[in-house]
Design a protein around this motif. Structure first.
Motif, PDB file in Angstrom:
ATOM      1  N   ARG A   1      10.184  41.425  71.748  1.00 51.37           N
ATOM      2  CA  ARG A   1      10.186  42.580  71.710  1.00 51.37           C
ATOM      3  C   ARG A   1       9.280  43.007  70.199  1.00 51.37           C
ATOM      4  O   ARG A   1       8.503  44.012  70.128  1.00 51.37           O
ATOM      5  CB  ARG A   1      10.981  43.528  72.145  1.00 51.37           C
TER       6      ARG A   1
ATOM      7  N   HIS B   1       0.219  30.041  66.930  1.00 50.51           N
ATOM      8  CA  HIS B   1       0.035  28.782  66.477  1.00 50.51           C
ATOM      9  C   HIS B   1       0.693  28.804  65.076  1.00 50.51           C
ATOM     10  O   HIS B   1       0.373  28.425  64.479  1.00 50.51           O
ATOM     11  CB  HIS B   1      -1.253  28.415  66.458  1.00 50.51           C
TER      12      HIS B   1
ATOM     13  N   ARG C   1      22.808  39.119  77.242  1.00 52.97           N
ATOM     14  CA  ARG C   1      23.310  40.282  76.432  1.00 52.97           C
ATOM     15  C   ARG C   1      24.549  40.349  76.069  1.00 52.97           C
ATOM     16  O   ARG C   1      25.219  41.152  75.333  1.00 52.97           O
ATOM     17  CB  ARG C   1      22.946  41.623  77.040  1.00 52.97           C
TER      18      ARG C   1
ATOM     19  N   SER D   1      22.275  46.650  75.259  1.00 57.40           N
ATOM     20  CA  SER D   1      20.743  46.301  74.720  1.00 57.40           C
ATOM     21  C   SER D   1      20.907  44.709  74.471  1.00 57.40           C
ATOM     22  O   SER D   1      21.882  44.349  73.884  1.00 57.40           O
ATOM     23  CB  SER D   1      20.721  47.233  73.788  1.00 57.40           C
TER      24      SER D   1
ATOM     25  N   TYR E   1       4.683  40.835  73.465  1.00 55.91           N
ATOM     26  CA  TYR E   1       4.757  41.643  74.410  1.00 55.91           C
ATOM     27  C   TYR E   1       6.188  41.948  75.246  1.00 55.91           C
ATOM     28  O   TYR E   1       7.130  41.528  74.795  1.00 55.91           O
ATOM     29  CB  TYR E   1       3.739  41.297  75.481  1.00 55.91           C
ATOM     30  N   PRO E   2       6.358  43.160  75.759  1.00 55.12           N
ATOM     31  CA  PRO E   2       7.373  43.218  76.651  1.00 55.12           C
ATOM     32  C   PRO E   2       7.830  41.945  77.641  1.00 55.12           C
ATOM     33  O   PRO E   2       7.065  41.298  78.016  1.00 55.12           O
ATOM     34  CB  PRO E   2       7.028  44.640  77.687  1.00 55.12           C
ATOM     35  N   ILE E   3       8.880  41.916  77.768  1.00 46.32           N
ATOM     36  CA  ILE E   3       9.323  40.614  78.610  1.00 46.32           C
ATOM     37  C   ILE E   3       8.758  40.434  79.930  1.00 46.32           C
ATOM     38  O   ILE E   3       8.297  39.449  79.971  1.00 46.32           O
ATOM     39  CB  ILE E   3      10.884  40.602  78.680  1.00 46.32           C
ATOM     40  N   ASN E   4       8.556  41.344  80.534  1.00 42.78           N
ATOM     41  CA  ASN E   4       8.074  41.342  81.714  1.00 42.78           C
ATOM     42  C   ASN E   4       6.580  41.426  82.015  1.00 42.78           C
ATOM     43  O   ASN E   4       5.843  41.488  82.985  1.00 42.78           O
ATOM     44  CB  ASN E   4       8.645  42.332  82.813  1.00 42.78           C
ATOM     45  N   TYR E   5       6.003  41.435  80.786  1.00 37.04           N
ATOM     46  CA  TYR E   5       4.436  41.663  80.787  1.00 37.04           C
ATOM     47  C   TYR E   5       3.773  40.132  80.960  1.00 37.04           C
ATOM     48  O   TYR E   5       4.011  39.320  80.269  1.00 37.04           O
ATOM     49  CB  TYR E   5       4.082  42.245  79.389  1.00 37.04           C
ATOM     50  N   GLY E   6       3.065  39.844  81.935  1.00 40.98           N
ATOM     51  CA  GLY E   6       2.626  38.715  82.263  1.00 40.98           C
ATOM     52  C   GLY E   6       1.297  38.329  81.560  1.00 40.98           C
ATOM     53  O   GLY E   6       0.343  39.117  81.824  1.00 40.98           O
ATOM     54  N   PHE E   7       1.379  37.480  80.750  1.00 39.60           N
ATOM     55  CA  PHE E   7      -0.123  37.048  79.845  1.00 39.60           C
ATOM     56  C   PHE E   7       0.390  35.361  79.764  1.00 39.60           C
ATOM     57  O   PHE E   7       1.103  34.807  79.856  1.00 39.60           O
ATOM     58  CB  PHE E   7       0.003  37.469  78.600  1.00 39.60           C
ATOM     59  N   GLN E   8      -0.902  34.882  79.589  1.00 40.12           N
ATOM     60  CA  GLN E   8      -1.063  33.489  79.587  1.00 40.12           C
ATOM     61  C   GLN E   8      -0.680  32.873  78.180  1.00 40.12           C
ATOM     62  O   GLN E   8      -1.527  33.240  77.106  1.00 40.12           O
ATOM     63  CB  GLN E   8      -2.474  32.989  80.071  1.00 40.12           C
TER      64      GLN E   8
ATOM     65  N   THR F   1      -0.116  25.957  72.090  1.00 36.90           N
ATOM     66  CA  THR F   1       0.638  25.833  70.937  1.00 36.90           C
ATOM     67  C   THR F   1       1.678  27.188  70.782  1.00 36.90           C
ATOM     68  O   THR F   1       2.359  26.955  69.696  1.00 36.90           O
ATOM     69  CB  THR F   1      -0.601  26.222  69.614  1.00 36.90           C
TER      70      THR F   1
END
Lengths: 331, 151
Positions: free
Chosen positions: A139, A195, A39, A44, A143-150, A154
């Motif tokens: 953002r 992709h 930052r 921010s 998604y939000p930075i700390n949101y866990g997704f796979q 690609t």
């Protein structure tokens, strides 16, 4: 549309500021400054983004030994809504400013505009480039930075980097811009925002073939044709398109992609890097330095951009893409 | 090359999604999270004054709290990148969605930032969760009233 710059505007100096994670980039040693704080000491991510742009521009002016009052134009863009990081950086820089949006292709579209202004005699010095800050852009688009997704294979990682070039009158000892191609917007129906390489490859193909045709060139006339952020998979697709159009397999080695190479083979970054700062930071550090040392004599830099918004893909729209190219030579 | 030809070419080069691998990872991590939850539930029953029925809420709250802390530390993000649905489907995934959105909104202040963004991702889960629960309960009520099943 291919534009020939008969006065051959030169790249006087370049500046790249990057974030802490970019120490893992294979181009790290070519960057001018790498921050410890993503930052830049601001409250921010968006303010940090703006600070990073200022820092890169300050480096450019410092290298060229000029001040902001000597610079006629500041041409830049980023990926945040209404490009506030760039606008706020322009406020601090106090240089006549036009914001440009070609998504991740802004690094080159800004240089094309700067070259035109130089050719016209309206500009002695113009700073052109683009930037992206990972957290702010994620953002914006995902998604939000700390949101866990796979992420799929690609997917690409938005870099935190700002790359700027000072464009001025022709200097035979410096890399010079001899031609530029303003790309069309190409849409082959890709709908998956994870992709981007697949969405952007046709735009890159269209711009490169238009440029070569108008310039009566073959791909082998270049030492390097580098795309911005197609990623590893997008580059493979681009090469396959050229293979299908009859180019020899061994000649395809001329194609490289800044995003695909940016983080090396690290699997954490899936298909590689992306973002407006990706092509800008590689073109205006590594490529410029390789041109200066004479390793490359003629390069085609093709920045690619996906012109989508989170709203547009949620509404089921396909992803329109563009690519802008500049041909740079070193005498 | 027309768009259809291009899409064929693109599909040839794009690596296929490793569904089997992803499902296995989701199964293992999801199962692990549920096992931890079950262990916590037993702890509440053995060491505190909870019964089979009342321990559920305390367990859920504990799991939500643990996931919130892990989200703040940036660990849940990494878990999610590995496990996919395995860490998204349990209640801990709900906690992750809420907390990550709240953290992101922090720079715009407590009301507009945190308050306005906290259910950005989880809002649809709440809406359709509460909505479907209502209809399931309604169906059961009708069946019980009609004497088909018992409570």
């Amino acid at each position: 549309m291919v534009i020939l710059f008969t006065s051959k505007p030169s790249i006087i100096a370049c500046g790249v500021a990057a974030g802490p994670l970019e120490q893992r980039s294979v181009f790290y040693s070519y960057f001018d400054s790498v921050a410890e704080d993503e930052r830049w000491g601001q409250k921010s991510n968006e303010q940090g983004h703006s600070k990073m742009i200022q820092e890169a521009c300050d480096i450019v002016m410092e290298k060229a030994k000029i001040k902001n009052l000597d610079v006629d134009f500041f041409l830049s863009g980023d990926l945040v809504n209404q490009m506030t990081p760039t606008n706020f950086a322009a406020r601090e820089l106090a240089i006549s400013f036009i914001g440009l949006f070609s998504a991740c292709a802004t690094s080159v579209s800004s240089v094309i505009v700067a070259s035109l202004l130089t050719e016209l005699g309206a500009s002695q010095y113009a700073i052109a480039g683009a930037a992206s800050q990972h957290n702010a852009i994620e953002r914006q688009f995902r998604y939000p930075i700390n949101y866990g997704f796979q992420k799929p294979a690609t997917a690409q990682w938005t870099v935190t980097a700002a790359g700027y070039a000072l464009i001025g009158k022709h200097d035979p000892n410096l890399p010079s811009i001899v031609a530029g191609t303003v790309g069309k917007v190409v849409d082959y129906g890709e709908v998956n925002p994870l992709h981007m390489g697949g969405a952007m490859a046709p735009a890159a193909y269209d711009t490169i073939t238009s440029h070569l045709k108008k310039r009566h060139q073959k791909i082998t006339d270049y030492d390097l044709i580098m795309t911005g952020d197609l990623g590893k998979i997008g580059l493979k697709i681009l090469k396959a398109m050229f293979a299908q159009s009859g180019e020899k397999q061994e000649d395809l080695e001329i194609f490289r992609d800044a995003g695909g190479e940016f983080y090396g083979e690290d699997e954490k970054f899936q298909a590689g890097a992306s973002g407006a700062g990706c092509s800008a930071s590689v073109f205006f550090s590594y490529i410029e330095q390789q041109l200066k040392t004479g390793r490359f004599k003629r390069v085609l830099l093709v920045a690619t951009g996906a012109l989508l918004s989170p709203l547009s893909y949620q509404q089921g729209e396909t992803i329109p893409c563009t690519a802008h190219a500049i041909e740079i030579t070193m005498e | 090359m027309d768009p259809q030809e291009y899409q064929q070419l693109e599909q040839q080069i794009t690596p296929p999604t490793p569904y089997v691998k992803n499902v296995l990872k989701a199964f293992l991590v999801g199962g692990l999270i549920c096992t931890i939850g079950q262990a916590i539930m037993y702890l509440y029953i053995i060491f505190f004054d909870f019964t089979d029925k009342t321990a559920g809420n305390a367990t859920t709250a504990t799991m939500v709290f643990i996931a919130a802390v892990l989200t703040g530390l940036g660990i849940y993000r990494k878990l999610g990148a590995f496990a996919g649905a395995g860490s998204a489907v349990p209640v801990t995934g709900f906690s992750n969605a809420v907390v990550s959105a709240a953290i992101e909104g922090r720079t715009e202040g407590m009301v507009l930032g945190v308050g306005g963004n906290i259910f950005k991702l989880a809002g649809s889960v709440i809406l359709f969760g509460v909505g479907s629960a209502f209809f399931v309960a309604l169906i059961k009520l009708i069946l019980v009233t009609a004497g088909v099943v018992k409570w």
